[in-house]
Design a protein around this motif. Structure first.
Motif, PDB file in Angstrom:
ATOM      1  N   LEU A  20       0.834  -1.187   0.000  1.00 44.12           N
ATOM      2  CA  LEU A  20       0.000   0.000   0.000  1.00 44.12           C
ATOM      3  C   LEU A  20       0.875   1.245   0.000  1.00 44.12           C
ATOM      4  N   SER A  21       0.376   2.271  -0.651  1.00 41.92           N
ATOM      5  CA  SER A  21       1.069   3.563  -0.681  1.00 41.92           C
ATOM      6  C   SER A  21       0.152   4.627  -0.117  1.00 41.92           C
ATOM      7  N   CYS A  22       0.759   5.647   0.441  1.00 40.75           N
ATOM      8  CA  CYS A  22       0.023   6.781   0.988  1.00 40.75           C
ATOM      9  C   CYS A  22       0.757   8.052   0.581  1.00 40.75           C
ATOM     10  N   ALA A  23       0.180   8.769  -0.366  1.00 41.21           N
ATOM     11  CA  ALA A  23       0.789  10.010  -0.839  1.00 41.21           C
ATOM     12  C   ALA A  23       0.296  11.172  -0.009  1.00 41.21           C
ATOM     13  N   ALA A  24       1.219  11.929   0.538  1.00 37.32           N
ATOM     14  CA  ALA A  24       0.882  13.083   1.365  1.00 37.32           C
ATOM     15  C   ALA A  24       1.144  14.364   0.602  1.00 37.32           C
ATOM     16  N   SER A  25       0.284  15.344   0.805  1.00 41.62           N
ATOM     17  CA  SER A  25       0.462  16.654   0.196  1.00 41.62           C
ATOM     18  C   SER A  25       0.020  17.716   1.188  1.00 41.62           C
ATOM     19  N   GLY A  26       0.382  18.958   0.894  1.00 40.32           N
ATOM     20  CA  GLY A  26       0.050  20.044   1.805  1.00 40.32           C
ATOM     21  C   GLY A  26       1.215  20.344   2.732  1.00 40.32           C
ATOM     22  N   SER A  27       0.924  20.568   3.989  1.00 47.07           N
ATOM     23  CA  SER A  27       1.942  20.940   4.976  1.00 47.07           C
ATOM     24  C   SER A  27       2.666  19.699   5.519  1.00 47.07           C
ATOM     25  N   THR A  28       3.348  19.014   4.630  1.00 49.76           N
ATOM     26  CA  THR A  28       3.962  17.739   5.011  1.00 49.76           C
ATOM     27  C   THR A  28       5.114  17.912   5.994  1.00 49.76           C
ATOM     28  N   SER A  29       5.703  19.085   6.032  1.00 52.09           N
ATOM     29  CA  SER A  29       6.804  19.308   6.976  1.00 52.09           C
ATOM     30  C   SER A  29       6.338  19.274   8.422  1.00 52.09           C
ATOM     31  N   SER A  30       5.052  19.371   8.628  1.00 50.89           N
ATOM     32  CA  SER A  30       4.511  19.334   9.996  1.00 50.89           C
ATOM     33  C   SER A  30       4.329  17.921  10.531  1.00 50.89           C
ATOM     34  N   ILE A  31       4.475  16.949   9.660  1.00 54.04           N
ATOM     35  CA  ILE A  31       4.231  15.554  10.063  1.00 54.04           C
ATOM     36  C   ILE A  31       5.402  15.020  10.868  1.00 54.04           C
ATOM     37  N   SER A  32       5.125  14.452  12.036  1.00 53.58           N
ATOM     38  CA  SER A  32       6.172  13.833  12.835  1.00 53.58           C
ATOM     39  C   SER A  32       6.016  12.318  12.900  1.00 53.58           C
ATOM     40  N   CYS A  33       4.881  11.824  12.430  1.00 54.04           N
ATOM     41  CA  CYS A  33       4.629  10.386  12.522  1.00 54.04           C
ATOM     42  C   CYS A  33       3.597   9.995  11.473  1.00 54.04           C
ATOM     43  N   MET A  34       3.841   8.850  10.841  1.00 51.17           N
ATOM     44  CA  MET A  34       2.875   8.276   9.912  1.00 51.17           C
ATOM     45  C   MET A  34       2.409   6.936  10.477  1.00 51.17           C
ATOM     46  N   SER A  70       7.252   1.962   5.879  1.00 55.07           N
ATOM     47  CA  SER A  70       8.416   2.742   5.479  1.00 55.07           C
ATOM     48  C   SER A  70       7.938   4.074   4.924  1.00 55.07           C
ATOM     49  N   ARG A  71       8.891   4.953   4.658  1.00 58.90           N
ATOM     50  CA  ARG A  71       8.529   6.294   4.200  1.00 58.90           C
ATOM     51  C   ARG A  71       9.613   6.825   3.287  1.00 58.90           C
ATOM     52  N   ASP A  72       9.204   7.435   2.206  1.00 65.15           N
ATOM     53  CA  ASP A  72      10.107   8.126   1.284  1.00 65.15           C
ATOM     54  C   ASP A  72       9.842   9.610   1.439  1.00 65.15           C
ATOM     55  N   ASN A  73      10.736  10.302   2.119  1.00 61.72           N
ATOM     56  CA  ASN A  73      10.517  11.723   2.412  1.00 61.72           C
ATOM     57  C   ASN A  73      10.628  12.588   1.166  1.00 61.72           C
ATOM     58  N   VAL A  74      11.360  12.131   0.182  1.00 62.79           N
ATOM     59  CA  VAL A  74      11.476  12.904  -1.069  1.00 62.79           C
ATOM     60  C   VAL A  74      10.146  12.872  -1.817  1.00 62.79           C
ATOM     61  N   LYS A  75       9.526  11.727  -1.828  1.00 60.50           N
ATOM     62  CA  LYS A  75       8.249  11.576  -2.527  1.00 60.50           C
ATOM     63  C   LYS A  75       7.052  11.889  -1.630  1.00 60.50           C
TER      64      LYS A  75
END
Length: 119
Positions: A20-34, A70-75
């Motif tokens: 599964l994938s989860c694409a985040a958009s918007g104020s993503t720099s505010s995220i500290s946990c997924m 897992s998380r890809d911070n670039v994407k």
């Protein structure tokens, strides 16, 4: 605000895998946990995997050893690799994000993606 969109759900046979994938958009720099949650028909929503910015991982007992977050911070994308699937894994899977480490609930939610496992 953060928007989350899940993808990758579908139907597979028992023993198979899905990612599964989860694409985040918007104020993503505010995220500290997924995190990833799931809800099976007639059951309560269950938190199954969490990844904090400091690398701390947490898994629910029902998926430990089979699922990997897992998380890809670039994407700006989080993933949930699911292996050795069983019919008990059938559920709608939700991605969520939090600004405060996932300790006090989640701030943002996706709409979910359905996973169906056949025996």
């Amino acid at each position: 605000q953060v928007q989350l969109v899940e993808s990758g759900g579908g139907s597979v046979q028992a023993g198979g895998s899905l990612r599964l994938s989860c694409a985040a958009s918007g104020s993503t720099s505010s995220i500290s946990c997924m995190g990833w949650f799931r809800q099976a028909p007639g059951k309560r929503r269950e938190g199954i995997a969490f990844l904090r910015n400091d690398g701390q991982l947490t898994y629910g007992d029902s998926v430990k050893g089979r699922f990997t977050i897992s998380r890809d911070n670039v994407k700006n994308t989080a993933y949930l690799q699911m292996n050795s699937l069983t019919p008990e894994d059938t559920a709608t899977y939700y991605c969520a994000a939090d600004r405060y480490g996932c300790y006090y609930g989640m701030d943002y939610w996706g709409k979910g993606t359905l996973v169906t496992i056949s025996s």
